[in-house]
Design a protein around this motif. Structure first.
Motif, PDB file in Angstrom:
ATOM      1  N   TYR A  40      -8.132  14.131 -43.428  1.00  7.70           N
ATOM      2  CA  TYR A  40      -7.381  13.808 -44.957  1.00  7.70           C
ATOM      3  C   TYR A  40      -6.613  12.186 -45.159  1.00  7.70           C
ATOM      4  N   MET A  41      -5.739  12.280 -44.043  1.00 10.93           N
ATOM      5  CA  MET A  41      -4.952  10.877 -44.656  1.00 10.93           C
ATOM      6  C   MET A  41      -5.475   9.745 -44.101  1.00 10.93           C
ATOM      7  N   GLY A  42      -6.072   9.701 -43.362  1.00  9.23           N
ATOM      8  CA  GLY A  42      -6.300   8.523 -43.035  1.00  9.23           C
ATOM      9  C   GLY A  42      -6.030   7.828 -41.151  1.00  9.23           C
ATOM     10  N   SER A  43      -6.399   7.342 -41.051  1.00 11.34           N
ATOM     11  CA  SER A  43      -6.382   6.350 -39.848  1.00 11.34           C
ATOM     12  C   SER A  43      -5.004   6.073 -38.987  1.00 11.34           C
ATOM     13  N   ASP A  44      -4.016   6.314 -40.139  1.00 13.69           N
ATOM     14  CA  ASP A  44      -2.298   6.322 -39.446  1.00 13.69           C
ATOM     15  C   ASP A  44      -2.279   7.661 -39.311  1.00 13.69           C
ATOM     16  N   SER A  45      -2.692   8.694 -40.116  1.00 17.65           N
ATOM     17  CA  SER A  45      -2.350   9.591 -39.349  1.00 17.65           C
ATOM     18  C   SER A  45      -2.407  10.235 -37.850  1.00 17.65           C
ATOM     19  N   VAL A  46      -3.903   9.449 -37.366  1.00 19.02           N
ATOM     20  CA  VAL A  46      -4.014  10.544 -35.709  1.00 19.02           C
ATOM     21  C   VAL A  46      -3.738   9.340 -35.121  1.00 19.02           C
ATOM     22  N   ILE A  47      -3.672   7.968 -35.258  1.00 15.63           N
ATOM     23  CA  ILE A  47      -3.655   6.923 -34.252  1.00 15.63           C
ATOM     24  C   ILE A  47      -2.369   7.534 -33.530  1.00 15.63           C
ATOM     25  N   PRO A  48      -1.357   7.914 -34.018  1.00 13.33           N
ATOM     26  CA  PRO A  48      -0.718   7.854 -33.702  1.00 13.33           C
ATOM     27  C   PRO A  48      -0.197   8.993 -31.864  1.00 13.33           C
ATOM     28  N   PHE A  49      -1.579  10.222 -32.594  1.00 13.50           N
ATOM     29  CA  PHE A  49      -1.666  10.935 -31.063  1.00 13.50           C
ATOM     30  C   PHE A  49      -2.557  10.288 -30.372  1.00 13.50           C
ATOM     31  N   LEU A  50      -2.831   9.334 -30.616  1.00 18.81           N
ATOM     32  CA  LEU A  50      -3.831   8.472 -29.588  1.00 18.81           C
ATOM     33  C   LEU A  50      -2.633   7.539 -28.194  1.00 18.81           C
TER      34      LEU A  50
ATOM     35  N   GLY B 245      -3.422   4.975 -44.341  1.00 15.84           N
ATOM     36  CA  GLY B 245      -5.156   5.317 -44.212  1.00 15.84           C
ATOM     37  C   GLY B 245      -5.062   6.278 -45.280  1.00 15.84           C
ATOM     38  N   SER B 246      -4.960   6.034 -46.404  1.00 16.65           N
ATOM     39  CA  SER B 246      -5.134   7.392 -47.286  1.00 16.65           C
ATOM     40  C   SER B 246      -6.209   6.240 -48.234  1.00 16.65           C
ATOM     41  N   GLY B 247      -7.326   5.222 -48.018  1.00 17.52           N
ATOM     42  CA  GLY B 247      -7.925   4.265 -48.882  1.00 17.52           C
ATOM     43  C   GLY B 247      -9.052   5.129 -47.939  1.00 17.52           C
ATOM     44  N   ASP B 248      -9.408   5.720 -46.512  1.00 16.71           N
ATOM     45  CA  ASP B 248     -10.309   6.106 -45.501  1.00 16.71           C
ATOM     46  C   ASP B 248     -11.087   6.690 -46.246  1.00 16.71           C
ATOM     47  N   PHE B 249     -10.450   8.305 -46.452  1.00 13.25           N
ATOM     48  CA  PHE B 249     -11.291   9.362 -47.320  1.00 13.25           C
ATOM     49  C   PHE B 249     -10.766   9.314 -48.655  1.00 13.25           C
ATOM     50  N   GLN B 250      -9.452   9.099 -49.012  1.00 15.61           N
ATOM     51  CA  GLN B 250      -9.744  10.100 -50.226  1.00 15.61           C
ATOM     52  C   GLN B 250      -9.975   9.274 -51.597  1.00 15.61           C
ATOM     53  N   ARG B 251     -10.213   7.839 -51.375  1.00 14.99           N
ATOM     54  CA  ARG B 251     -10.532   6.724 -52.480  1.00 14.99           C
ATOM     55  C   ARG B 251     -12.047   6.562 -52.229  1.00 14.99           C
ATOM     56  N   LEU B 252     -12.614   7.503 -50.726  1.00 19.93           N
ATOM     57  CA  LEU B 252     -14.840   7.779 -51.098  1.00 19.93           C
ATOM     58  C   LEU B 252     -14.779   8.178 -52.634  1.00 19.93           C
ATOM     59  N   GLN B 253     -15.978   7.593 -53.038  1.00 18.05           N
ATOM     60  CA  GLN B 253     -16.489   8.058 -54.052  1.00 18.05           C
ATOM     61  C   GLN B 253     -17.559   9.384 -54.011  1.00 18.05           C
ATOM     62  N   ALA B 254     -17.731  10.530 -54.576  1.00 15.26           N
ATOM     63  CA  ALA B 254     -18.714  11.312 -55.030  1.00 15.26           C
ATOM     64  C   ALA B 254     -19.289  11.116 -55.825  1.00 15.26           C
ATOM     65  N   ASP B 255     -20.288  11.030 -55.990  1.00 16.65           N
ATOM     66  CA  ASP B 255     -20.603  11.470 -57.867  1.00 16.65           C
ATOM     67  C   ASP B 255     -19.647  10.359 -59.267  1.00 16.65           C
ATOM     68  N   GLY B 256     -19.193   9.048 -58.005  1.00  7.95           N
ATOM     69  CA  GLY B 256     -18.892   8.266 -59.210  1.00  7.95           C
ATOM     70  C   GLY B 256     -17.516   8.605 -59.329  1.00  7.95           C
ATOM     71  N   THR B 257     -17.163   9.604 -58.236  1.00  9.07           N
ATOM     72  CA  THR B 257     -15.271   9.750 -57.930  1.00  9.07           C
ATOM     73  C   THR B 257     -14.822  10.091 -56.880  1.00  9.07           C
ATOM     74  N   HIS B 258     -13.531  10.023 -56.937  1.00 10.27           N
ATOM     75  CA  HIS B 258     -12.303   9.675 -56.097  1.00 10.27           C
ATOM     76  C   HIS B 258     -12.936  11.371 -55.752  1.00 10.27           C
ATOM     77  N   ILE B 259     -12.540  10.939 -53.812  1.00  6.13           N
ATOM     78  CA  ILE B 259     -12.811  12.362 -53.558  1.00  6.13           C
ATOM     79  C   ILE B 259     -11.209  12.969 -54.142  1.00  6.13           C
ATOM     80  N   TYR B 260     -10.194  11.898 -53.777  1.00  5.91           N
ATOM     81  CA  TYR B 260      -9.185  12.452 -55.011  1.00  5.91           C
ATOM     82  C   TYR B 260      -8.948  14.075 -55.908  1.00  5.91           C
ATOM     83  N   GLU B 261      -9.896  12.622 -56.548  1.00  4.96           N
ATOM     84  CA  GLU B 261      -9.876  13.369 -57.775  1.00  4.96           C
ATOM     85  C   GLU B 261     -10.801  15.098 -58.032  1.00  4.96           C
ATOM     86  N   HIS B 262     -11.868  14.804 -56.820  1.00  8.97           N
ATOM     87  CA  HIS B 262     -12.733  15.963 -56.767  1.00  8.97           C
ATOM     88  C   HIS B 262     -11.292  16.870 -56.487  1.00  8.97           C
TER      89      HIS B 262
END
Lengths: 275, 275
Positions: free
Chosen positions: B126-136, A153-170
């Motif tokens: 922050y950690m995405g889908s697999d961090s949430v789904i087990p609660f469901l 799931g780390s890709g769901d939000f951490q790798r979204l890009q804001a202003d060309g920069t990944h959220i995890y880099e922010h």
């Protein structure tokens, strides 16, 4: 523990191994189930067997909390048992509004409140500055902020890009305003060279807590080569591959063997890449 | 508790009040300090005094955890004492990799493991889908996902924009794939009409857990007007303004008065805006 003291431990032991005490009551060898506190008895034997080969222990709090107040007692006994030479991490992934994060900080840093005293706690960044800063108000204690985790799931939000920069880099960049490399580390589950190189341009000096050797399958040489800095700058965690290496009466010996193998490999990489 | 049963409670009581049991051992009236478990004694009297005016109780776990295993005992007694008619929320803001989130789910949903059973738990995204789904995976239990929080640091990452959309909106959208309005709610600390309107276009049917009346200073009419849907769709939390309304022997009476005032105001807004 200070940055310098941690590096000193790493240099002496030729190890940057962190052992995850993810002790699941359902997975403990059968012969321990009759003891007064099987979870603590298991941890005690693991610690005795592996302390020479690692510099850090990291109990994941979920495994203790799942047994309620009894689990918290096992956790307290475990943290008291770990030698003071080892860097202790409460893998709790906490984070709340300011005054509430202050209470979580007391939980893990103030033994007069909770009975527990760790060197560091993992914190989730989603709620921003005031959810993290209260942990930094405890002298000589560390925040290990989630940046890039290694789970699916780390890709769901951490790798979204804001202003060309990944959220995890922010997260890496913005949190520079809160503390330096002497008080903050980052959870970085990167395995690719290019990613480590980008991360090291943002935070050249910080320690990174890297999950994912052993059961999670990272490549220790790759991550050491691209992640290491002149003060090592890495704590590499292994949990299940060590603590569940055996399931019989010799489980601690099996754990020792696994820890030693990792330490021997780390000694090579320290020599090659720590410069 | 089901979506329908919760709405039924709200309709009967003409209240969508959630009371935050953020019970700080340092703030409890002096006369309770001699009791065997001052935190539980305080909660018990607050619950007795306010149960008629609220539909939900939300202990913030930090306040209990900060006292270690003793705090977990107070929490267990508290959750057992709350009437079954009330929707119980573990405000824990947990989240970890899949198998570990599964253990956090056991902590709050499986009394045979931890001694605790809540209806819902707050989870950090922050950690995405697999961090949430087990609660469901626990039947009839709810996840309340952090979306837009009300603290100063909420701007640091939640309001960054990826592809012209705030990160908190990405959280609302992506999490639609994990469960529907019958199993998921969102923490939304919005106070502005425009924000609520935008949020309601993404999640028209979901319940929102809204912090920030009372001590955090939100405007109850505004948020009711713009946040409410045909099944109310709001749980509005007040903590300190109720539980610390008094500090003497009459603290529970003072709490009752505050809760009743909010309930009376809510009855008006339900009549006006719940359609």
């Amino acid at each position: 523990m200070t940055y310098e003291a941690l590096f000193e431990q790493i240099s002496q032991k030729k190890s940057y191994l962190c052992i995850g005490l993810d002790t699941d009551i359902r997975k403990i060898p059968a012969h321990l189930s009759k003891t007064a506190d099987p979870v603590f008895e298991f941890n005690k034997q693991i610690i005795d067997a592996t302390a020479d080969f690692c510099v850090s222990y990291k109990p994941n709090i979920a495994f203790y909390e799942a047994s309620g107040s009894k689990g918290w007692e096992s956790l307290q006994k475990t943290i008291e048992y770990i030698p003071k030479s080892h860097f202790t991490i409460a893998d709790a992934k906490r984070g709340d509004i300011g005054n509430t994060s202050g209470l979580y900080a007391r939980t893990f840093f103030d033994p007069s409140a909770s009975g527990l005293e760790f060197d560091a706690v993992t914190v989730a960044p989603y709620m921003g500055s005031d959810s993290v800063i209260p942990f930094l108000e405890f002298e000589n204690k560390w925040v290990i902020l989630l940046a890039l985790t290694s789970n699916p799931g780390s890709g769901d939000f951490q790798r979204l890009q804001a202003d060309g920069t990944h959220i995890y880099e922010h997260v890496l960049k913005i949190s520079q305003n809160w503390a330096g490399a002497d008080r903050m580390m980052y959870v970085v589950g990167a395995t690719q060279a290019a990613e480590f190189e980008k991360i090291r341009t943002i935070i050249p000096d910080h320690f990174l807590l890297v999950p994912g050797v052993g059961a999670q399958g990272g490549n220790l040489e790759e991550l050491s080569r691209f992640g290491m800095n002149a003060h090592c700058g890495l704590l590499v965690n292994a949990s299940r591959s060590i603590i569940y290496a055996g399931s019989g009466v010799d489980f601690a010996q099996k754990a020792k063997h696994e820890a030693q193998l990792l330490q021997q490999e780390m000694a090579v990489y320290l020599d090659k890449y720590c410069k």
